[in-house]
Every structure is written in structure tokens, then in C-alpha cells.
Enzyme design. Structure first.
Site, mmCIF file in Angstrom:
data_model
loop_
_atom_site.group_PDB
_atom_site.id
_atom_site.type_symbol
_atom_site.label_atom_id
_atom_site.label_comp_id
_atom_site.label_asym_id
_atom_site.label_seq_id
_atom_site.Cartn_x
_atom_site.Cartn_y
_atom_site.Cartn_z
ATOM 1 N N HIS A 267 -2.388 -1.987 -9.779
ATOM 2 C CA HIS A 267 -3.357 -1.411 -8.864
ATOM 3 C C HIS A 267 -4.601 -2.277 -8.862
ATOM 4 O O HIS A 267 -4.971 -2.816 -9.906
ATOM 5 C CB HIS A 267 -3.719 0.026 -9.296
ATOM 6 C CG HIS A 267 -4.314 0.824 -8.194
ATOM 7 N ND1 HIS A 267 -5.641 0.773 -7.886
ATOM 8 C CD2 HIS A 267 -3.737 1.663 -7.308
ATOM 9 C CE1 HIS A 267 -5.864 1.558 -6.863
ATOM 10 N NE2 HIS A 267 -4.736 2.112 -6.476
ATOM 11 N N HIS B 154 0.875 -1.186 0.000
ATOM 12 C CA HIS B 154 0.000 0.000 0.000
ATOM 13 C C HIS B 154 0.909 1.231 0.000
ATOM 14 O O HIS B 154 1.752 1.383 -0.890
ATOM 15 C CB HIS B 154 -0.928 -0.103 1.222
ATOM 16 C CG HIS B 154 -2.051 0.869 1.276
ATOM 17 N ND1 HIS B 154 -2.398 1.707 0.260
ATOM 18 C CD2 HIS B 154 -2.950 1.136 2.284
ATOM 19 C CE1 HIS B 154 -3.444 2.441 0.609
ATOM 20 N NE2 HIS B 154 -3.801 2.125 1.844
ATOM 21 N N ASP C 80 2.738 5.710 -6.586
ATOM 22 C CA ASP C 80 3.986 5.571 -5.838
ATOM 23 C C ASP C 80 5.220 5.494 -6.729
ATOM 24 O O ASP C 80 6.342 5.579 -6.240
ATOM 25 C CB ASP C 80 3.931 4.319 -4.954
ATOM 26 C CG ASP C 80 2.901 4.473 -3.856
ATOM 27 O OD1 ASP C 80 2.848 5.561 -3.271
ATOM 28 O OD2 ASP C 80 2.148 3.520 -3.608
HETATM 29 N N1 CMC Z 1 4.844 -6.525 -10.622
HETATM 30 C C1 CMC Z 1 4.725 -7.728 -11.238
HETATM 31 N N2 CMC Z 1 3.567 -8.407 -11.309
HETATM 32 C C2 CMC Z 1 2.478 -7.866 -10.759
HETATM 33 C C3 CMC Z 1 2.525 -6.623 -10.100
HETATM 34 C C4 CMC Z 1 3.763 -5.951 -10.050
HETATM 35 N N3 CMC Z 1 3.866 -4.761 -9.445
HETATM 36 N N4 CMC Z 1 1.294 -6.314 -9.630
HETATM 37 C C5 CMC Z 1 0.503 -7.333 -9.980
HETATM 38 N N5 CMC Z 1 1.207 -8.277 -10.660
HETATM 39 C C6 CMC Z 1 0.691 -9.503 -11.270
HETATM 40 C C7 CMC Z 1 0.334 -10.517 -10.192
HETATM 41 O O1 CMC Z 1 1.414 -11.352 -9.877
HETATM 42 C C8 CMC Z 1 -0.808 -11.250 -10.865
HETATM 43 O O2 CMC Z 1 -0.237 -12.111 -11.827
HETATM 44 P P1 CMC Z 1 -0.927 -13.543 -12.152
HETATM 45 O O3 CMC Z 1 -2.263 -13.209 -12.739
HETATM 46 O O4 CMC Z 1 0.005 -14.225 -13.105
HETATM 47 O O5 CMC Z 1 -1.048 -14.261 -10.840
HETATM 48 C C9 CMC Z 1 -1.537 -10.165 -11.638
HETATM 49 O O6 CMC Z 1 -0.538 -9.176 -11.906
HETATM 50 C C10 CMC Z 1 -2.696 -9.539 -10.877
HETATM 51 O O7 CMC Z 1 -2.204 -8.984 -9.664
HETATM 52 P P2 CMC Z 1 -2.889 -9.154 -8.246
HETATM 53 O O8 CMC Z 1 -1.825 -9.363 -7.211
HETATM 54 O O9 CMC Z 1 -3.994 -10.167 -8.313
HETATM 55 O O10 CMC Z 1 -3.536 -7.730 -8.077
HETATM 56 P P3 CMC Z 1 -4.085 -7.104 -6.744
HETATM 57 O O11 CMC Z 1 -5.214 -6.223 -7.139
HETATM 58 O O12 CMC Z 1 -4.368 -8.132 -5.704
HETATM 59 O O13 CMC Z 1 -2.850 -6.238 -6.195
HETATM 60 C C11 CMC Z 1 -1.327 -4.469 -5.901
HETATM 61 C C12 CMC Z 1 -2.700 -4.875 -6.444
HETATM 62 C C13 CMC Z 1 -1.205 -2.953 -5.968
HETATM 63 C C14 CMC Z 1 -1.187 -4.907 -4.424
HETATM 64 C C15 CMC Z 1 -0.230 -5.137 -6.769
HETATM 65 O O14 CMC Z 1 -0.324 -4.682 -8.101
HETATM 66 C C16 CMC Z 1 1.176 -4.877 -6.222
HETATM 67 O O15 CMC Z 1 1.614 -5.602 -5.326
HETATM 68 N N6 CMC Z 1 1.904 -3.855 -6.760
HETATM 69 C C17 CMC Z 1 3.217 -3.490 -6.234
HETATM 70 C C18 CMC Z 1 3.077 -2.711 -4.959
HETATM 71 C C19 CMC Z 1 2.586 -1.302 -5.211
HETATM 72 O O16 CMC Z 1 3.072 -0.578 -6.080
HETATM 73 N N7 CMC Z 1 1.606 -0.885 -4.390
HETATM 74 C C20 CMC Z 1 1.059 0.484 -4.454
HETATM 75 C C21 CMC Z 1 -0.355 0.476 -4.902
HETATM 76 S S1 CMC Z 1 -0.980 2.092 -5.346
HETATM 77 C C22 CMC Z 1 -0.931 3.110 -3.974
HETATM 78 C C23 CMC Z 1 -1.477 2.519 -2.738
HETATM 79 O O17 CMC Z 1 -2.403 1.748 -2.699
HETATM 80 O O18 CMC Z 1 -0.940 2.915 -1.707
#
Ligand code: CMC
Length: 437
Positions: free
Chosen positions: A308, A269, A364
Site C-alpha cells: 500500500h 487500485h 483487497d
Molecule cells: N508484490 C510484490 N512486490 C511489491 C508489491 C506487491 N504487491 N507491492 C510493492 N512491491 C514492491 C515494489 O516492487 C517495490 O520494490 P523495489 O523497492 O524493489 O522496487 C517496493 O515494493 C515498493 O513498492 P512501490 O511500487 O514503490 O509502492 P507504491 O506505493 O508505488 O505502490 C501499490 C502501492 C498498492 C500500487 C503496490 O503495492 C501494488 O501494486 N500492490 C498490488 C496491487 C494491490 O493490491 N492494490 C490494492 C491497493 S489497496 C486498495 C486500493 O487502493 O484500492
């Protein structure tokens, strides 16, 4: 004839049909409860770990269209607010639903400015942390500790009392944040200066040394103000959900904001901005980007600052941040990490892994690069996120408390453990094998 704005469900276990109303594209989970196989059946529940498809409230604060990359506060596009407003103006909008006129804004600024001091006991409380305490840990703990300073805040059903705490929290967050920074570097605390704007005063409390009056660089102060506007609210994210959930027990707002800030601290987050800088450091130079991206695609870590839950398009905040970065770099000089970040974005946005998963840079990705150029250490980045987001948390908290449909937040579970087992006396138990000596 069955009304068109309904959903008809046939339970194949019983061959019974149910017609549920659809309102705002939503069915009520409680309407599923009537679907039962017998009188003693509990009824159907919706299973939604991580709330990926569950609306937990009705809200008129923030609108996001994640597919189109649209973000609006109270109906105003984020781009318009970032261009024309100050952060405190936007705070007023988020909290009260309308933009203030000049007199209202001046009163609002006066009131927030006159709530920026900390009680001396709170300052001493902060001094008790170790020299190397993470500023986010200090912020979370100190906000929680304000609950002890303001016991009258417990009266959360009283609107006037609530508003008083709202002003205190918005006024004191920059002071706590700045003190958490100065504690880490060993500088004496700087008290607020009421002549300065919200962000200028924050910069004063961070960076004033021996000069009698701090003069903030206007470009940097405006950039910080814009960054605060961009971070002020983002509907039902993890920390806002924590704020609403803890607030639903009628805990006081200091405890609720501390809980929300704790949720924000996590690397998935608000903690992501700090991780982005660590990632760019690890990558080191542009030549190493393809290998780094390959490792991410093979499942070794994530590209921090990418992806996201809601945006499946370019995060509109990231666009404004890129523009703001240019203004900041004219003053501070270009942060060399920007080139690595731009190239990383370029490579990722052409790569099928990221394209097919709709992974775009989020807020971010670029914010940390600006903050670093302005002189902030990465440990401060999430603290910088928490200051403006406090406004969003409080707006959502007020909305929750005044929503007659809301009750204490209490999800259900699908129980997967044992049922009613025979208790074994010590001498009959086998090795559980959980705790190793
Ligand atoms: N790098 C590589 N792969 C990714 C990333 C990433 N940053 N984000 C998602 N994926 C992949 C994930 O592994 C999954 O792949 P598969 O379908 O093969 O299993 C697919 O994309 C869908 O991702 P998810 O984890 O199901 O998506 P989510 O909605 O649960 O998670 C998230 C959203 C923001 C937690 C995630 O994208 C992430 O961990 N990003 C990196 C951390 C980050 O930048 N967080 C800040 C978010 S924005 C500001 C805030 O909220 O504070």
C-alpha cells in the site's frame, strides 16, 4: 532571530538564503517560486511524480496513520464504526461530519431509499451493452450517462442542489451495480424494494428470482454492510484524487463519480480484489505458494492484495475483513481459497523481501474471498467497492468545492521534448520508424 517553525534554504547557485514558513509539517510549493537565479528565471518547482510526498488539500474527512495502521473517519476509529454502525449511518458521518441522531438517521435512510429507482431510459441504456460487458465498464458508463438525465446537476455551487445529487448517487449506485450483474447473467432487472435496508435491498436487486418478497440472510446483509463501511473512504487515493481533480473544473457530480470509478477500476487500485482471486486460482494449492512467491520476488508480477502507498503496517481494514469472513463462512461454508490466502500471507510475512519493504495484506486481499463465498463473480468485486466509495468521493468533492483555497487542479511539468524545430515538408522527411506497415 529566525522563527523556529521555518525552513531555511540556501540556493548554492546564488548564495542567497530564503526562510519559508512550515505549517502542519508542510511548506508551500509556491513559496519555492521566489528562489530564482535571475528576474527571468521561472523559479523553483517541486517535482513529485505520482504525488508521493505532496499534500493536495486540507481535509477533515479521513485520518490514516500508515505506520501504525490507524484509520479513522471524522475522528472515529474504523473498528468502532464497523462494530456499531450501519453503512448509511457512516455515510451520514462522512458527508456531514457528525453521527446522526435517531430522527436524522431515519430521515436520511428515507431519502436515500427514495432515490434508488432509475429512470426507465437509463435502464434501457444499460440493456444496450453486450451480454459479456464487464460490470465495472457498465457502471462507469451508466453513472456518466446520469449526467444527461439530470442536467440541473451542473449547478455545483448551489449547496441544496449538490445535496440532492448526493442523495441520488448514493441511492442509485446499488441499483446500477445490480443491473450490471443481472444483465451479464441474463436475468430480468429487479426494481428496488423500499421496505428493505440499503444492503438488503441491494441483495434483493441482485438475487431475487420468482419469490414475491426477497428475504436477505441477516448475517450476509450485515457482512456486506460492514464491508461497505470499510470501503467508504480512504483519503487521497487514486480515485479520490480523480474525483477532486475532475470536480475542480466544476463538472457535474455524475461525471466526477464516473471519472473516480474509472480510476478505481484499475488493477493497482480497486481492481486488485478481482486480481487476487485470479492469483489464488493460478496458485491452485498450498504446495505451489513458495514457487509463486519466488517468481514475484524475481520480478514476475506482484502479489495482488499486498502493499500500500500509505500503510506500512497491517491494513486495519484487512483485520476486520478476516473477522467478517469467519461470520460469512458460518453461513456459506468455508471458501477453500481462504486456506491458500492464509498460507500465502503467512509465507510472505516471514519473507525478508516483503518484510523489508513493509508489504502487508491490504483491504483487497480477503474481501474477494468473502464476496465469492457470498455468490459474487470476481467481475463484480470492484463494483462492490465503488458503491460505498461513492460516499467518500462525494464527501471529498463537497469539501473541495467549499474550500476557498482550491482552484482548478493543474499540475506543472518538466518539459523534456524538442524546442521550436524547423518544419519539414513531406518530401524532406526521413522514416520516423514509428508506424510499421
Ligand atoms: N508484490 C510484490 N512486490 C511489491 C508489491 C506487491 N504487491 N507491492 C510493492 N512491491 C514492491 C515494489 O516492487 C517495490 O520494490 P523495489 O523497492 O524493489 O522496487 C517496493 O515494493 C515498493 O513498492 P512501490 O511500487 O514503490 O509502492 P507504491 O506505493 O508505488 O505502490 C501499490 C502501492 C498498492 C500500487 C503496490 O503495492 C501494488 O501494486 N500492490 C498490488 C496491487 C494491490 O493490491 N492494490 C490494492 C491497493 S489497496 C486498495 C486500493 O487502493 O484500492
Amino acid at each position: 532571530m529566525v522563527p523556529s517553525d521555518t525552513l531555511t534554504i540556501t540556493d548554492n547557485r546564488t548564495n542567497r538564503t530564503y526562510t519559508l514558513p512550515i505549517e502542519d509539517g508542510t511548506i508551500r510549493s509556491m513559496d519555492l517560486r521566489q528562489i530564482r537565479t535571475s528576474n527571468d528565471d521561472f523559479g523553483i518547482m517541486a517535482y513529485d511524480p505520482a504525488f508521493t510526498n505532496t499534500a493536495s488539500c486540507r481535509s477533515s474527512v479521513t485520518f490514516i496513520d500508515g505506520e501504525r495502521g490507524i484509520l479513522e473517519y471524522r475522528g472515529y476509529p474504523i473498528e468502532v464504526l464497523a462494530e456499531h454502525c450501519t453503512f448509511l449511518e457512516v455515510a451520514y458521518l462522512l458527508l456531514f461530519g457528525e453521527l446522526p441522531n435517531e430522527a436524522e438517521l431515519n430521515t436520511w435512510i428515507y431519502e436515500i431509499t427514495h432515490h434508488s429507482m432509475l429512470h426507465e431510459s437509463t435502464r434501457k441504456f444499460m440493456e444496450g451493452f453486450r451480454y459479456d460487458a464487464h460490470p465495472m465498464s457498465m457502471l462507469v458508463s451508466t453513472v456518466a450517462a446520469l449526467s444527461a438525465v439530470y442536467p440541473q446537476a451542473k449547478d455545483v455551487q448551489n449547496p441544496a442542489n449538490r445535496l440532492h445529487q448526493v442523495k441520488r448517487l448514493i441511492g442509485k449506485m446499488p441499483t446500477i451495480a445490480a443491473m450490471s450483474y443481472r444483465h451479464g447473467v441474463g436475468f430480468p432487472y429487479v426494481y428496488p424494494d423500499n421496505d428493505l435496508s440499503y444492503t438488503e435491498n441491494f441483495m434483493n436487486m441482485l438475487w431475487r428470482m420468482v419469490e414475491p418478497k426477497y428475504a436477505a440472510n441477516p448475517v450476509l446483509a450485515r457482512a456486506l454492510d460492514i464491508l461497505f463501511i470499510l470501503h467508504a473512504d480512504h483519503e487521497q487515493n487514486c480515485s479520490t484524487n480523480a474525483m477532486r481533480s475532475v470536480g475542480s473544473s466544476l463538472a457535474d457530480p455524475y461525471l466526477c463519480v464516473a471519472a473516480a470509478a474509472a480510476a478505481l477500476a484499475g488493477p493497482l487500485h480497486g481492481g486488485a480484489n478481482e486480481q487476487v482471486l485470479k492469483m489464488l486460482d493460478e496458485i491452485g494449492s498450498k504446495e505451489n505458494i513458495p514457487a509463486y512467491v519466488r517468481r514475484v520476488k524475481e520480478g514476475h508480477g506482484k502479489l495482488m492484495g499486498f502493499g500500500h502507498r500509505v500503510y506500512k503496517n497491517y491494513d486495519p481494514r484487512a483485520k476486520i475483513i478476516k473477522w467478517t469472513a469467519e461470520q460469512v463462512f458460518r453461513v456459506t461454508g468455508r471458501n477453500p481459497k481462504l486456506d491458500i490466502a492464509l498460507e500465502l500471507e503467512n509465507i510472505a510475512l516471514q519473507d525478508d523481501y516483503f518484510v523489508s519493504r513493509k508489504l502487508y495484506p491490504n483491504v483487497d486481499f480477503y474481501s474477494g474471498i468473502i464476496y465469492q463465498a457470498m455468490g459474487f463473480k470476481p467481475e463484480m468485486f470492484t463494483v462492490l467497492f465503488a458503491i460505498p466509495r461513492t460516499v467518500g468521493w462525494l464527501a471529498q468533492w463537497q469539501e473541495m468545492l467549499t474550500d476557498t483555497e482550491q482552484k482548478i487542479a493543474r499540475p506543472r511539468q518538466i518539459y523534456t521534448g524538442h524546442r521550436t524545430r524547423r518544419f519539414l515538408p513531406m518530401q524532406e522527411r526521413e522514416t520516423a520508424g514509428v508506424v510499421k506497415k
